[in-house]
Design a protein around this motif. Structure first.
Motif, PDB file in Angstrom:
ATOM      1  N   ARG A 164     137.731  60.245  77.670  1.00 19.55           N
ATOM      2  CA  ARG A 164     138.860  60.556  78.554  1.00 19.55           C
ATOM      3  C   ARG A 164     138.413  61.623  79.537  1.00 19.55           C
ATOM      4  NH1 ARG A 164     143.025  64.359  75.137  1.00 19.55           N
ATOM      5  NH2 ARG A 164     141.549  65.136  73.569  1.00 19.55           N
ATOM      6  N   THR A 165     138.998  61.573  80.710  1.00 21.34           N
ATOM      7  CA  THR A 165     138.659  62.507  81.772  1.00 21.34           C
ATOM      8  C   THR A 165     139.778  63.522  81.936  1.00 21.34           C
ATOM      9  OG1 THR A 165     137.384  60.789  82.916  1.00 21.34           O
ATOM     10  CG2 THR A 165     138.059  62.703  84.208  1.00 21.34           C
ATOM     11  N   LEU A 166     139.399  64.795  81.989  1.00 25.42           N
ATOM     12  CA  LEU A 166     140.368  65.872  82.098  1.00 25.42           C
ATOM     13  C   LEU A 166     139.971  66.807  83.235  1.00 25.42           C
ATOM     14  CD1 LEU A 166     140.719  66.845  78.321  1.00 25.42           C
ATOM     15  CD2 LEU A 166     142.362  65.519  79.659  1.00 25.42           C
ATOM     16  N   LYS A 167     140.948  67.259  83.972  1.00 28.55           N
ATOM     17  CA  LYS A 167     140.724  68.270  84.996  1.00 28.55           C
ATOM     18  C   LYS A 167     141.127  69.619  84.412  1.00 28.55           C
ATOM     19  CE  LYS A 167     141.586  69.339  89.873  1.00 28.55           C
ATOM     20  NZ  LYS A 167     142.288  68.923  91.113  1.00 28.55           N
ATOM     21  N   ILE A 168     140.204  70.564  84.384  1.00 29.22           N
ATOM     22  CA  ILE A 168     140.469  71.848  83.740  1.00 29.22           C
ATOM     23  C   ILE A 168     140.256  72.991  84.724  1.00 29.22           C
ATOM     24  CG2 ILE A 168     139.794  70.947  81.477  1.00 29.22           C
ATOM     25  CD1 ILE A 168     137.168  72.498  81.776  1.00 29.22           C
TER      26      ILE A 168
END
Length: 308
Positions: A164-168
């Motif tokens: 999964r891709t997450l923007k942090i």
């Protein structure tokens, strides 16, 4: 008349328990007594008690109100709220009209069911909400990411290979070992309960110039023999860009110099330490060898004098 409930005793915690420890205890007890999975005797009743206790103690306002009752009450005693209780705390209908499984004691204090609490919908435990587990994952960032802060996109893979891709957001000045919390990105809840949180534990990638300890950084700075002997001003890398560093005359190899506040930012910024490394020119030409031989003849220097 309802019976007094000692929420701290139900949770098995001290009255001064912190919120992090309280949350850990709640998750352990909720898993232990969840009616869908527990084989414990009276699991459903215990689960409701734990949910109710946590609903009060996790909320600073409700916990403060509950604590004002004092510690003289005992579990199971008949309880009547103080006459002016309702005038001091406005909890009635504060959580809507959801169907709730909370006790008469809770209702006598706070005026009905609480949002997010256990729901009693018959036997078998169906409809009981339980929050998902928190998860921890390690991420690597560059030292410059901590120095500047900002956002970046990462990809996390689960144990089953799903990605999964997450923007942090990287907080400015974050140090190794600190965690970034992503609310609701942990394991899914059960029975409609909320998902847990995801904590990203920060590690720094190896840097080609700097070593890091807390907020301080260390740089090994090569200098020529004449720069160390005579003194010099040399350009020196820092996280914010190069600065001119004054090397004192007769500087020694391994000597440490401090650039205050040039480490990672924070309430108290870290420092940068510069360790001098004297680098000798190679004696790979006739001229270079002649110069070294002249130094040998003319300089009264014994590098092993301290060993005698």
């Amino acid at each position: 008349m309802p019976e007094y409930k000692d929420y701290y005793k139900i949770m098995g915690v001290a009255r001064d328990v912190g919120q992090d420890e309280l949350k850990r205890v709640y998750r352990r007890l909720a898993r232990k007594f969840h009616p869908d999975v527990s084989k414990e005797k009276d699991a459903e009743a215990r689960f409701k008690e734990v949910q109710e206790a946590y609903e009060v103690l996790k909320d600073p306002q409700k916990r403060a109100a509950y604590d004002q009752l004092g510690s003289n009450w005992r579990q199971g005693q008949e309880f009547r709220p103080p006459p002016d209780w309702g005038q001091n705390f406005e909890f009635s209908n504060a959580f809507g009209d959801q169907e709730g499984g909370f006790s008469d004691f809770f209702s006598s204090l706070f005026g009905g069911a609480a949002r997010g609490g256990a729901r009693a919908r018959g036997a078998g435990g169906r409809g009981f909400a339980m929050a998902g587990d928190d998860q921890v994952a390690a991420i690597e960032i560059d030292l410059e990411d901590s120095f500047s802060g900002g956002t970046q996109t990462i990809e996390l893979k689960s144990g089953q290979g799903a990605a999964r891709t997450l923007k942090i957001t990287i907080p400015q000045g974050i140090v190794e070992g600190q965690r970034i919390r992503l609310a609701g990105q942990g394991s899914p809840g059960h029975g409609g309960g909320p998902s847990g949180d995801l904590y990203l534990e920060v590690r720094f990638r190896k840097h080609k110039l700097f070593q890091v300890e807390g907020r301080d950084v260390t740089l090994t700075l090569p200098v020529a023999p004449w720069e160390a002997a005579l003194g010099a001003t040399v350009p020196t890398p820092t996280l914010a860009g190069p600065v001119d560093l004054r090397i004192p005359a007769n500087a020694k190899a391994g000597q440490r110099m401090r650039l205050k506040g040039r480490g990672l930012p924070g309430a108290t910024p870290g420092d940068q330490y510069v360790v001098l490394k004297i680098v000798l020119p190679p004696a790979d030409t006739a001229e270079a060898r002649e110069l070294y031989e002249r130094m040998q003849r003319e300089l009264p220097f014994d590098p092993r004098a301290e060993l005698q």
